[in-house]
Structure formats: C-alpha cells, structure tokens
Design a protein around this motif. Sequence first.
Motif, PDB file in Angstrom:
ATOM      1  N   HIS A  48       0.827  -1.214   0.000  1.00 51.79           N
ATOM      2  CA  HIS A  48       0.000   0.000   0.000  1.00 51.79           C
ATOM      3  C   HIS A  48       0.859   1.261   0.000  1.00 51.79           C
ATOM      4  O   HIS A  48       0.518   2.250  -0.655  1.00 51.79           O
ATOM      5  CB  HIS A  48      -0.944  -0.030   1.200  1.00 51.79           C
ATOM      6  N   GLN A  49       1.965   1.218   0.724  1.00 51.96           N
ATOM      7  CA  GLN A  49       2.859   2.373   0.713  1.00 51.96           C
ATOM      8  C   GLN A  49       3.442   2.594  -0.684  1.00 51.96           C
ATOM      9  O   GLN A  49       3.487   3.726  -1.184  1.00 51.96           O
ATOM     10  CB  GLN A  49       3.988   2.176   1.724  1.00 51.96           C
ATOM     11  N   SER A  50       3.864   1.511  -1.334  1.00 56.31           N
ATOM     12  CA  SER A  50       4.412   1.634  -2.691  1.00 56.31           C
ATOM     13  C   SER A  50       3.372   2.175  -3.647  1.00 56.31           C
ATOM     14  O   SER A  50       3.677   3.009  -4.518  1.00 56.31           O
ATOM     15  CB  SER A  50       4.920   0.272  -3.174  1.00 56.31           C
ATOM     16  N   CYS A  51       2.132   1.729  -3.506  1.00 58.05           N
ATOM     17  CA  CYS A  51       1.084   2.188  -4.410  1.00 58.05           C
ATOM     18  C   CYS A  51       0.755   3.659  -4.181  1.00 58.05           C
ATOM     19  O   CYS A  51       0.521   4.415  -5.138  1.00 58.05           O
ATOM     20  CB  CYS A  51      -0.166   1.336  -4.230  1.00 58.05           C
ATOM     21  N   ARG A  52       0.734   4.065  -2.912  1.00 59.66           N
ATOM     22  CA  ARG A  52       0.464   5.479  -2.631  1.00 59.66           C
ATOM     23  C   ARG A  52       1.543   6.382  -3.228  1.00 59.66           C
ATOM     24  O   ARG A  52       1.275   7.513  -3.629  1.00 59.66           O
ATOM     25  CB  ARG A  52       0.365   5.697  -1.120  1.00 59.66           C
ATOM     26  N   GLU A  53       2.756   5.853  -3.281  1.00 58.35           N
ATOM     27  CA  GLU A  53       3.866   6.614  -3.857  1.00 58.35           C
ATOM     28  C   GLU A  53       3.968   6.433  -5.371  1.00 58.35           C
ATOM     29  O   GLU A  53       4.915   6.914  -5.993  1.00 58.35           O
ATOM     30  CB  GLU A  53       5.173   6.174  -3.192  1.00 58.35           C
ATOM     31  N   ALA A  54       2.969   5.693  -5.959  1.00 63.57           N
ATOM     32  CA  ALA A  54       2.954   5.419  -7.406  1.00 63.57           C
ATOM     33  C   ALA A  54       4.226   4.716  -7.850  1.00 63.57           C
ATOM     34  O   ALA A  54       4.710   4.924  -8.971  1.00 63.57           O
ATOM     35  CB  ALA A  54       2.722   6.692  -8.204  1.00 63.57           C
ATOM     36  N   CYS A  55       4.766   3.878  -6.985  1.00 59.59           N
ATOM     37  CA  CYS A  55       5.956   3.094  -7.315  1.00 59.59           C
ATOM     38  C   CYS A  55       5.517   1.641  -7.457  1.00 59.59           C
ATOM     39  O   CYS A  55       5.380   0.922  -6.455  1.00 59.59           O
ATOM     40  CB  CYS A  55       7.011   3.243  -6.219  1.00 59.59           C
ATOM     41  N   PHE A  56       5.263   1.214  -8.686  1.00 60.11           N
ATOM     42  CA  PHE A  56       4.622  -0.073  -8.918  1.00 60.11           C
ATOM     43  C   PHE A  56       5.605  -1.209  -9.171  1.00 60.11           C
ATOM     44  O   PHE A  56       5.195  -2.332  -9.428  1.00 60.11           O
ATOM     45  CB  PHE A  56       3.641   0.054 -10.087  1.00 60.11           C
ATOM     46  N   VAL A  57       6.897  -0.921  -9.116  1.00 56.65           N
ATOM     47  CA  VAL A  57       7.934  -1.955  -9.184  1.00 56.65           C
ATOM     48  C   VAL A  57       8.630  -1.982  -7.830  1.00 56.65           C
ATOM     49  O   VAL A  57       9.297  -1.020  -7.446  1.00 56.65           O
ATOM     50  CB  VAL A  57       8.949  -1.672 -10.310  1.00 56.65           C
ATOM     51  N   LEU A  58       8.449  -3.075  -7.098  1.00 54.33           N
ATOM     52  CA  LEU A  58       9.064  -3.149  -5.774  1.00 54.33           C
ATOM     53  C   LEU A  58      10.576  -3.239  -5.888  1.00 54.33           C
ATOM     54  O   LEU A  58      11.108  -3.818  -6.841  1.00 54.33           O
ATOM     55  CB  LEU A  58       8.543  -4.379  -5.020  1.00 54.33           C
ATOM     56  N   THR A  59      11.249  -2.673  -4.908  1.00 50.95           N
ATOM     57  CA  THR A  59      12.700  -2.822  -4.869  1.00 50.95           C
ATOM     58  C   THR A  59      13.045  -4.286  -4.647  1.00 50.95           C
ATOM     59  O   THR A  59      12.241  -5.066  -4.124  1.00 50.95           O
ATOM     60  CB  THR A  59      13.304  -1.995  -3.722  1.00 50.95           C
ATOM     61  N   GLU A  60      14.259  -4.650  -5.053  1.00 53.19           N
ATOM     62  CA  GLU A  60      14.687  -6.028  -4.860  1.00 53.19           C
ATOM     63  C   GLU A  60      14.701  -6.378  -3.376  1.00 53.19           C
ATOM     64  O   GLU A  60      14.320  -7.487  -2.982  1.00 53.19           O
ATOM     65  CB  GLU A  60      16.070  -6.244  -5.475  1.00 53.19           C
ATOM     66  N   GLU A  61      15.081  -5.429  -2.546  1.00 52.96           N
ATOM     67  CA  GLU A  61      15.130  -5.663  -1.105  1.00 52.96           C
ATOM     68  C   GLU A  61      13.738  -6.007  -0.575  1.00 52.96           C
ATOM     69  O   GLU A  61      13.568  -6.937   0.228  1.00 52.96           O
ATOM     70  CB  GLU A  61      15.688  -4.420  -0.409  1.00 52.96           C
ATOM     71  N   ASN A  62      12.710  -5.266  -1.031  1.00 58.11           N
ATOM     72  CA  ASN A  62      11.340  -5.561  -0.604  1.00 58.11           C
ATOM     73  C   ASN A  62      10.824  -6.862  -1.201  1.00 58.11           C
ATOM     74  O   ASN A  62      10.054  -7.589  -0.569  1.00 58.11           O
ATOM     75  CB  ASN A  62      10.414  -4.408  -0.969  1.00 58.11           C
ATOM     76  N   SER A  63      11.238  -7.165  -2.428  1.00 55.68           N
ATOM     77  CA  SER A  63      10.838  -8.435  -3.039  1.00 55.68           C
ATOM     78  C   SER A  63      11.361  -9.615  -2.229  1.00 55.68           C
ATOM     79  O   SER A  63      10.678 -10.637  -2.064  1.00 55.68           O
ATOM     80  CB  SER A  63      11.347  -8.507  -4.482  1.00 55.68           C
ATOM     81  N   TRP A  64      12.621  -9.482  -1.715  1.00 51.74           N
ATOM     82  CA  TRP A  64      13.173 -10.577  -0.900  1.00 51.74           C
ATOM     83  C   TRP A  64      12.302 -10.837   0.318  1.00 51.74           C
ATOM     84  O   TRP A  64      12.180 -11.981   0.771  1.00 51.74           O
ATOM     85  CB  TRP A  64      14.589 -10.223  -0.420  1.00 51.74           C
ATOM     86  N   LYS A  65      11.681  -9.789   0.871  1.00 49.06           N
ATOM     87  CA  LYS A  65      10.847  -9.969   2.072  1.00 49.06           C
ATOM     88  C   LYS A  65       9.674 -10.900   1.786  1.00 49.06           C
ATOM     89  O   LYS A  65       9.290 -11.703   2.640  1.00 49.06           O
ATOM     90  CB  LYS A  65      10.345  -8.606   2.562  1.00 49.06           C
ATOM     91  N   PHE A  66       9.100 -10.781   0.603  1.00 53.46           N
ATOM     92  CA  PHE A  66       7.993 -11.666   0.230  1.00 53.46           C
ATOM     93  C   PHE A  66       8.483 -13.115   0.154  1.00 53.46           C
ATOM     94  O   PHE A  66       7.818 -14.029   0.645  1.00 53.46           O
ATOM     95  CB  PHE A  66       7.404 -11.234  -1.114  1.00 53.46           C
ATOM     96  N   GLU A  88      -6.939   0.406  -4.623  1.00 50.96           N
ATOM     97  CA  GLU A  88      -8.388   0.279  -4.564  1.00 50.96           C
ATOM     98  C   GLU A  88      -8.770  -0.986  -3.814  1.00 50.96           C
ATOM     99  O   GLU A  88      -8.145  -2.028  -3.952  1.00 50.96           O
ATOM    100  CB  GLU A  88      -8.968   0.236  -5.985  1.00 50.96           C
ATOM    101  N   GLY A  89      -9.842  -0.904  -3.035  1.00 55.16           N
ATOM    102  CA  GLY A  89     -10.291  -2.074  -2.278  1.00 55.16           C
ATOM    103  C   GLY A  89     -10.906  -3.116  -3.189  1.00 55.16           C
ATOM    104  O   GLY A  89     -11.588  -2.802  -4.158  1.00 55.16           O
ATOM    105  N   LYS A  90     -10.669  -4.375  -2.893  1.00 56.55           N
ATOM    106  CA  LYS A  90     -11.242  -5.478  -3.663  1.00 56.55           C
ATOM    107  C   LYS A  90     -12.515  -5.950  -2.958  1.00 56.55           C
ATOM    108  O   LYS A  90     -12.495  -6.282  -1.773  1.00 56.55           O
ATOM    109  CB  LYS A  90     -10.233  -6.632  -3.774  1.00 56.55           C
TER     110      LYS A  90
END
Length: 891
Positions: free
Chosen positions: A478-496, A706-708
């Motif tokens: 949600h933070q990434s989307c609010r910032e209109a950053c739709f490609v996660l950083t590699e560091e954040n991807s590792w968290k998933f 947007e809410g699903k």
Amino acid sequence: MGDLQKLFNPKTIAVIGATEREGTFGRTILENALASGDRTVYPVNPGRKEILGRPCWTGIDALPEPVDLAVVVTPAATVPALVDACGRAGTEGIIVISSGFRETGEEGKRLEGEIIRINQAYGMRIIGPNCLGVMRPNVNLNATFLRKTPEVGNVAFIAQSGGFGRTLFDWGIGAHIGFSMIFSLGSAIDVDFGDVIDFLCDDPHTKSIIIYLEEVVGNVKHFVSAIRGFARNKPVILLKPPFLGGDKCFGLTHTGMMACPEEVYDALFRRLGVVRVREPQDLFNAATVLYARNRPKGPRLAIMTNADGIGIMATHRLLRSGGELATLSEPTVRALEALMPPYWKPDNPIDLLRNADVRRYAETAAACLKDPAVDGLLAIYTPQDFANAEEVAAALIDAAAGTEKPLLTTWIGGGDVRQGRKHLVEKGIPAYQTAEDAVRTYIYMTQYERNLQLLQETPAELPMDEAPPKNHLRALIHQSCREACFVLTEENSWKFLRNYGIPVVSSRMAFSLEDALSHAHWIGYPVVLKVASPEIVFRQDVGGVITGVDSDEALKTAYHRILDGVRQLAPEATVRGVTVQKMVERIDYELILGAKKDRQFGAVILFGMGGIGVELFRDFSVGLPPLNQTLAHRLMEETNVYRMLQGYRGKPAADLRQIEQILVGFSNMIIDFPEIREMDINPIAVSGGKAFALDARIILDTDCVEGKTAAYPHLVITPYPTRYVTPWRLSDGTEVILRPIRSEDEPLEHEMLTSVSPETIRSRFYHSVKQISHAMHVRSCNIDYSREMAIVAEIRREKQKRLIGIGNLIIDANGIAGEFAIIVHDEFQGKGLAAKLLDILVGIASERGLHEFYGFLEPANRRMTALCERLGMTRRSVYDDLVRVSLSLTG
C-alpha cells in the motif's frame, strides 16, 4: 421464474415470429416444435389468425396460460419489447434466435443491454441472442431451426458459434454420433457455459460433453467450476481455435512475455481434466472412446500392420505427439516368432507382412493384448488379397472381448473394407480410415487417463506454514502504491520470498560505494553487484550485473562500471542503489518461477529453465494456483529441465521435494496478494542439490490501492478457505481443530471411516459400505470449495493427527439449496461435535445465499433427528425409508 429444467424440457412452447413462409426460421422452428412430442405449442404472430392449420395468437400476453419456453425469431429491434411482454406474461425462459446484436456493432450492443436491463425485473433465463437454439433428442425436444434429426445418444454438444457449430453438428450426424443435447450459446447474455454444464452434470442421458469454444463468455469462475465438477466423473472434450499470434504477448517480466493466452488455456484445461483436441474430427473421435470401459492405463502402444510403410507413418505420428512405443516382452516376441517366417524381425511396429492371414492377425492381437508391457493396440488392415476384411474384423472382435485394454483399428481402403469397419464399430471397437486419426485418438485417451490420475492422486503433506504473517507485506504494498511506485525494490521483493519459505541468497542494498564495501565484507567475497532501478527490468541488457567480484579493488571498479553503463544505456532510469549479493560459485541448474495476471483467468504460475536464455529456450510450463504437492510436481514434470534436475552429466540431482515446497509457497503468496500483476524469480539457482533465489522482481497493479470487493478476485479456482479454521473443545474438554478438508487428508479420513462401527457408516451413507475405496476418498477430500464444503474435526494425540468427525455441505446445481451430512466417530459421539458441525454448515449455507438447508436421515438415527428438530428443521418421510429434514434460510 427462471427454471432451467423447464427451459430444457418445456411442456408449453410459444414460437414468436411463427410463419408459413417456406425456407424461413419461423416456419422451421414451428415445425420442429410441433414435432417435439406431447407438448402444447402456440404460434405467435400478430399478422396471422392461423398457421399450419393451428390457431395463431396475436401476442404472448394473449395466450391462455404462461408458457415454459418462448422462442423468439423476429427482427432484433423488436426483441426488447417482446422480452418485456414475456416477463409480464410469466414466461419461464426465452430462446432468442434472432441475429443483429453485438455482432453488428454499437446499436446491436445497445439492444443487448436493453434486454438485460428489462429482464432484471423478471429473472427469466435467456438463451442467445444469435443462437441455434436447443435440441434434446432423449426427451424429443427440438427448439432449433436445424432440419436434421440426430441419433439419440449420450454425447452433449455445446457450441459457442452458430455458424461453425452447425457445421460440426452436421459432421457429427455424418459420423453417426448419438446426441443427448445440441446447444448453441450465441451471445450468452444470460445462460452461459457454466449453466448448461451444471444442468448436464445431473442429466442421466449425458455421458460426455464436447465443446466448441472460441473464448469464454459469461461468468469465468462459473465456467471453470462447472467443467471441473463434470470432468471428475465424465469426459469433456474441447475444440478451441488457437489465437492468431498466440505465441506473442507483452509484459514487464519474462513470465509476462511467455505465459501467453494459448499456454494459459492449455494449463487451465489440464487442471480441469479437459481433453483439448486440435482437429474438428477429433471432437467426435475422442467422444466415442473416452467414456468407454477400455481405456489405456499408460502410454505404451503396440502397432500391428500388414503394410509396413503405414506402420512407420503411424509410429512417426505417435512419437511426434508425445506418445510411446511399447517394447514387446520376451514371451510376446517368442509367440510372434512362431507365427512368422524365419526372416521376420521382431520389432514394434509389428510388420505382419503382406501375406498376413486371419490367424496371424488374431493371434498377434491376442499376444499383444496379454503383454503387460503393452497398454493399448492399434491394428491396421489394408486389402492385400490374403485376408478378408470382414473376417479379420470378426477375429479382432473376438480377441478384444477378453481384455480391458483398448483396441483401436484402422481399415484403409474403400468399398472392400467398408463392411469390416462397420462391423467393428457396431461391436464398440473404434475404427478409423487413417492411422493418423487412430493414433491421435489414442494420445487423447492417454491424456485423459493421465488427467484422471492427477485428479485422483493424494498429495503429500509438505512441512510449511499455510498462513504466514502477511499484514506487514500488505502495508508495504500500500505504501508503494500510494507513492505510485509499482515496481518493488529487490530488497522488498526478498521480504515476500522469505515470508513464504523461499530460500534466498544473502543480499544487501548499497546506496554508496562505502555501503557496498561494508556489505561485501559482511557477506564475504566473492560477490555479485546488480543495479537497483524500477525502470530497468532486464539488467543484463544495460550492463547492470557484474559477477565474480572478489576484492575491494574489484568491487570499486565494478561499482563505477555499473553506474557508468546505466547512465549511458538507460539515462532516464532512476537508480536506487546497487545490490551486493553473495555469489554462488557453482550453479548446477538454473530455474525460473514467475506469475502474471491473465486477462481472462487471473493469476497463473510459470515454471521452467531459467537464466538469461529463458525466452530463447522457452522450456516452461504454466499452471494455475492454488498448487499442492501433486500439482507442483506435475508442473515440474511438464518441462525438459525436470529430467536434468534428476541428475545430468555428473551434476548432483536437485532436491525435488524442496522445489515442490518452493512452488507451493510461491502459489500461497500469489493467492494472498491479488495486487501482484507480474513477478519473476529468475534465476533460482540449484547448487549441490539445494535451490536458492538469486533475483526477484515484483510488479504491482496500478489499481492496487483500490479495495477489492470479492474474495480472491484474481483466482478462477477457489483456494483453501483458511477463514473457516477455528479451535474448539468437546464437552469433555478435548481440544479440536475444526477446518475445511484438504486433498492431503485421505489417509486420515481412511483411518476414521475404517474404524467406526457399521451403524455409524450406515447413518452417513444410508447403506452398508463393504470397502472404503480410494475413489471415494478422492471424491470427498478433493473438493471444489466454491460448490461444496467439508469441515473436519481434527485432534492430536502424541503428535499424531486424527479425524474424529466430518460435516459435508453440497450445493445443488441451481445454487438455491444445499444438502448436508454429518458423521462423528463412535468414540466421540454425545460430546456436542455433531451440533457444532451442523451449526458451522448452516452458517456457511447462509453465507453462500442458499434458500434451503436440508439432509436425509435414517429413522433409527434418533439422536441426529432430535438435534435437527432442536434447530428448527421440519421433517417428512421420503423414498427408501429415509427422513428429509429441512431448514429455511430465507426471511
């Protein structure tokens, strides 16, 4: 209103637009309706008083009674008003034959929208518009404009397109296919594939379905769920034209560019147990054999022929289609050598030689069908003047009588072989004019059998967290989307990845050269440097990856080289930093694991050979979540790299169970996060048998904030419903976990059902059960959670799991009512468990919007009867000395 049963077997029919004019749809449909048995038919035409000697009515509202079915064959512009008139007159359903709707452009679309809007007030079921109609030979109904009448049979034919559907129908009549239904969807503004297949699930006349599909129309989830339900017990054969340019698609990841619509459709059909054919004639070839008793248990085919060249062509087709030639056993070879001349070569295909007589055909067939190394036999006959075609056919019929293996035949020629071919078909032995047709049919048979085996295989239970903590990851998205950053950083991807049990190589993000040096010291040389930028998807293309960095000096040089290269080759890219990653020095195999959202079917998963050549080699398979251990293994098996993973050229085998666990964990992640639009883990490196993710990229949907509103909007197959998992206690204090059943529960269910008393079994199944079979467990454990629910009660004693009760709810095909059944182990009866299970099922039925909750009880089951009465259920005696109890869930 809106009863499909009345629509498909009406007692009263109105033909709106009936006429006497020769060659018109209005006349043909009226004549067909009048010939449809003991039904009341009303011609409707305001301009006529009489048609074909029958009184004609001015409108649907002038009829003396509401009708079950109105067939409309009038100009498109008149249809909305007629639909309104039908609704006011109490009509149950409508077939709109008329064309001139969406296929003609915007005005046609507007008319369709008007029909849908009008019908919202009435709830009638509408077929079409622009369709052929419905024909059901078994109940003598013909509500179409087709003049030919097919043979009565057990094959239902559903066509999306009226034009090509009519051609296929004519083809089926020529092939003497017996039909239980012919149905054309047309525009499918209401009744769609799912509705028709649901109806056919309960139709005793239908043993298989053949479908001509151009694209899925209507409710996609309903389509998937309905086919999945039918295909568990009966074959579904489907012809779908390939997409033009179907091998090309677009995306921001390798997965996005490789998992194209054709691959997704194939993956879906495999998952559902559907056999997809590629040629129109194969629809009917496959339909006639897949419901037969004799189906192959494996792929190994023996081919026998008196014309060696045709045998070679058949073999070539078999191998090109992924089939397998049987290797004849020694006893079979010896038996054949006794039949053949000394110069005969023992081989498969079996060359019977030009002078083969009836005895040679018969004894060769008998030997092959007895051979445990042979799963099926193709016998090819050509007229060579040494054996009569009808006599050879009779001999093969006798040979096939004592086996459960399939015997397929090819009788090549014209008039000389026609009677022999006819004789074989009459005795239930498939006979084809070409060896290629026979081989393709055998391949479809083996595919169908393999699909059934997959559906019936019990997956192993993998040691993993089924519900890992995820709210922190959702906040990150949600933070990434609010910032209109739709490609996660590699560091954040590792968290998933870490959160879902996917091993990753040690990595850290550096925002300066000093950071990079510090991280390299902490990780330990050698390391890999990779540029971190949301705009750079494929870093190798801009020199954004440098491997083998083994010292501080090498790191300094590599660091500047990466940044300089990016500035030169991707000057618009935003560089967030440089990732410093431990280098895996010896990589045995490279894999890719990815996901994307397909336009029609939502999330799909891709697995295959990884690395920088992934799009060049294109060795991958596609599957749909959710995955379990069995489905994960199947996804792996469908690739060539799977064979390498078992050990290749001195490299150690990969830990396949670990890779299965990675696939299932990845599937769970995709299920939990509908915000993920595309994702790549490439490569997953396998070193010394163990797998580690080296690179990951997650692309988010642009509407991810947007809410699903719907649960799992990105999935067409309902995943495991963890929301129903709850702890509870029996009245004696025993701790119990109540949860939905899983396919992995078969061993636990078997232990429970084989250790209860015969009286308890009878109270659940209403009769004695001598053997609890694997097939019974497959049906009860591997369920479609969107159509039924089974809640099990699990206890643990001395770290051993045990099931002590099961409550089932099966939703009727009409979606209005649901049938329940409860069984509690004898040791735990009288402790409140049955009441608890019943209460949970009532809650689920209410949640699903059912109107009625009902079940059947034996009169002797007084305890359960009393429980149901306490819950306010009504009771009445029904057939087989059972009591039907029912609870209304409306009002």
